[in-house]
Write a protein that holds these residues in place. Structure first.
Motif, PDB file in Angstrom:
ATOM      1  N   PRO A   1     -11.262 -45.819 -39.744  1.00 32.62           N
ATOM      2  CA  PRO A   1     -10.642 -45.543 -38.456  1.00 32.62           C
ATOM      3  C   PRO A   1     -11.157 -44.264 -37.783  1.00 32.62           C
ATOM      4  N   ASP A   2     -12.389 -43.876 -38.037  1.00 32.57           N
ATOM      5  CA  ASP A   2     -12.946 -42.684 -37.404  1.00 32.57           C
ATOM      6  C   ASP A   2     -13.697 -43.095 -36.134  1.00 32.57           C
ATOM      7  N   LYS A   3     -12.926 -43.390 -35.101  1.00 33.97           N
ATOM      8  CA  LYS A   3     -13.522 -43.883 -33.863  1.00 33.97           C
ATOM      9  C   LYS A   3     -14.428 -42.853 -33.195  1.00 33.97           C
ATOM     10  N   ASP A   4     -14.132 -41.568 -33.376  1.00 34.72           N
ATOM     11  CA  ASP A   4     -14.990 -40.528 -32.795  1.00 34.72           C
ATOM     12  C   ASP A   4     -16.419 -40.657 -33.317  1.00 34.72           C
ATOM     13  N   SER A   5     -16.562 -40.749 -34.630  1.00 37.19           N
ATOM     14  CA  SER A   5     -17.890 -40.852 -35.237  1.00 37.19           C
ATOM     15  C   SER A   5     -18.580 -42.157 -34.850  1.00 37.19           C
ATOM     16  N   VAL A   6     -17.823 -43.230 -34.834  1.00 33.67           N
ATOM     17  CA  VAL A   6     -18.392 -44.531 -34.465  1.00 33.67           C
ATOM     18  C   VAL A   6     -18.935 -44.486 -33.042  1.00 33.67           C
ATOM     19  N   LEU A   7     -18.131 -43.982 -32.116  1.00 33.48           N
ATOM     20  CA  LEU A   7     -18.565 -43.942 -30.717  1.00 33.48           C
ATOM     21  C   LEU A   7     -19.763 -43.019 -30.522  1.00 33.48           C
ATOM     22  N   LYS A   8     -19.784 -41.889 -31.193  1.00 37.41           N
ATOM     23  CA  LYS A   8     -20.924 -40.973 -31.080  1.00 37.41           C
ATOM     24  C   LYS A   8     -22.200 -41.620 -31.597  1.00 37.41           C
TER      25      LYS A   8
END
Length: 83
Positions: A1-8
């Protein structure tokens, strides 16, 4: 659930002019902590739902200039324990 890392990472590897279509469960408001910690609600993908405006902020912070909603639809709950 680490959407920040995924989006980056998606923004980093996306070709210039490329698009990302992201499908997820979103909430119309922030989910209260007590609900986030409920294992049944989490299992139903309800308590882990990200507030839509928080997602927009994360997408913009990752570099996406104009994130937008293409389509949405309400979800229904088919679990007697929750009803």
């Amino acid at each position: 659930p680490d959407k920040d890392s995924v989006l980056k990472e998606v923004f980093r590897v996306l070709k210039p002019g490329g698009e990302l279509y992201f499908s997820d469960v979103y909430a119309s408001r922030r989910v209260p902590r007590a609900l986030v910690e409920d294992p049944v609600l989490f299992g139903e993908c309800l308590s882990g739902a990200l507030y839509w405006n928080d997602f927009l902020g994360k997408a913009k912070a990752a570099g996406f200039g104009d994130p937008r909603l293409v389509k949405d639809s309400p979800i229904t709950i088919q679990n007697k324990e929750i009803e």
